[in-house]
Enzyme design. Structure first.
Site, short mmCIF file in Angstrom:
data_model
loop_
_atom_site.label_atom_id
_atom_site.label_comp_id
_atom_site.label_asym_id
_atom_site.label_seq_id
_atom_site.Cartn_x
_atom_site.Cartn_y
_atom_site.Cartn_z
N ALA A 191 0.87 -1.18 0.00
CA ALA A 191 0.00 0.00 0.00
C ALA A 191 0.90 1.22 0.00
O ALA A 191 2.07 1.14 0.39
CB ALA A 191 -0.89 0.01 1.24
N CYS A 192 0.40 2.35 -0.44
CA CYS A 192 1.24 3.54 -0.56
C CYS A 192 1.87 3.89 0.79
O CYS A 192 1.32 3.60 1.85
CB CYS A 192 0.45 4.70 -1.14
SG CYS A 192 -0.47 5.66 0.06
N LEU A 193 3.02 4.53 0.74
CA LEU A 193 3.78 4.81 1.95
C LEU A 193 3.05 5.74 2.92
O LEU A 193 3.36 5.76 4.11
CB LEU A 193 5.14 5.41 1.58
CG LEU A 193 6.06 4.49 0.77
CD1 LEU A 193 7.35 5.23 0.40
CD2 LEU A 193 6.39 3.22 1.54
N SER A 194 2.08 6.50 2.43
CA SER A 194 1.33 7.38 3.32
C SER A 194 0.54 6.59 4.36
O SER A 194 0.18 7.11 5.42
CB SER A 194 0.38 8.27 2.50
OG SER A 194 1.10 9.14 1.66
N SER A 195 0.26 5.33 4.06
CA SER A 195 -0.51 4.49 4.99
C SER A 195 0.32 4.09 6.21
O SER A 195 -0.21 3.47 7.13
CB SER A 195 -1.02 3.24 4.27
OG SER A 195 0.07 2.39 3.92
#
Length: 278
Positions: free
Chosen positions: A174-178
């Site tokens: 999942a994208c690193l912002s998660s």
């Protein structure tokens, strides 16, 4: 229905779309969807990948290599989430803000290239977690072919293996912002810290990893339960490396890896905001 029957249904559904732009991250689901769509539609299928600070370079490189090998028309769009108003503050609907902006951009690109539909790779397992991004999918009329065919992750991996796709056993991503606690600011430097930390663990041979960041300088490492001991065996190397990346404290989550662990702090009311399959 068997996985093969669902696969046949998926191909029929994609054939009915006529042409499609697949939001392609290079992960297990979107790779399987893109391969199937291209097999069915040929040049009437294109891939679109978003390049941003929250998308690791290794993932972009793998997406580029796959499309080149398969002969798929591939577009890379710059989608800098941190420029979206409110996104960097990491609200609970962060994923909605990102997906709405990204899919709007993909729609515009698709229209310019004569493509009728836009599709994304969520599967039936995604219906069971807090997924605000699916709200944007529903609002914008994005197609979710894997959910339409009622395919689960296990079946997608099975079918991907039969198709000899390199992603059949790839770790979930999942994208690193998660990796950020809701309400804590997302910044480019901290995204870089997380990316380097996770890349280190992958280079050390860990299969499924997450490095969650708490505050400015605490790393919480999640790996599969079967690899918890391996973290301790590599304790010194991991600690020294993560401290050189900017972390002060390096911790291991004894529960192990699980999807959406940051959602464990959300209220029942927020978690109830789920989008069901088409």
């Amino acid at each position: 229905m068997t996985a093969q029957e669902k696969y046949d249904d998926l191909k029929e559904y994609l054939r009915g779309l006529g042409s499609v732009a697949v939001a392609f991250s290079g992960g297990v689901d979107s790779t399987f969807l893109l391969k199937t769509a291209h097999d069915v539609l040929g040049d009437n299928c294109i891939a679109v990948t978003a390049r941003s600070a929250s998308f690791p370079k290794r993932e972009l490189d793998e997406a580029l290599d796959f499309c080149k090998k398969e002969g798929i028309r591939h577009f890379v769009v710059d989608s800098e989430e941190l420029m979206i108003p409110g996104f960097s503050h990491n609200p609970t609907n962060r994923c909605y803000l990102c997906k709405h902006e990204l899919f709007t951009e993909i729609f515009e690109l698709s229209e310019k290239n004569g493509i009728k539909a836009v599709a994304e790779g969520s599967n039936m397992d995604d219906n069971g977690d807090y997924r605000p991004g699916l709200m944007a999918v529903a609002e914008l009329g994005i197609k979710s072919p894997l959910r339409h065919a009622k395919l689960y992750k296990k079946e997608i991996r099975q079918l991907s293996k039969e198709l000899a796709l390199p992603t059949w056993n790839k770790q979930s991503f999942a994208c690193l912002s998660s990796r950020f606690v809701y309400g804590e600011e997302i910044t480019v430097p901290k995204l870089g810290m997380v990316e380097k930390a996770e890349q280190l663990l992958l280079d050390l041979g860990f299969h499924q990893v997450r490095v969650r960041i708490h505050g400015e300088n605490l790393a919480r490492i999640e790996v599969d339960e079967s690899e918890l001991k391996k973290v301790l065996l590599n304790r010194k190397k991991i600690t020294e490396a993560l401290k050189s990346y900017g972390f002060t404290y390096v911790t291991m989550d004894l529960t192990g890896y699980r999807t959406g662990s940051m959602n464990e702090t959300l209220s029942d009311e927020t978690l109830s905001e789920k989008v069901s399959a088409e």
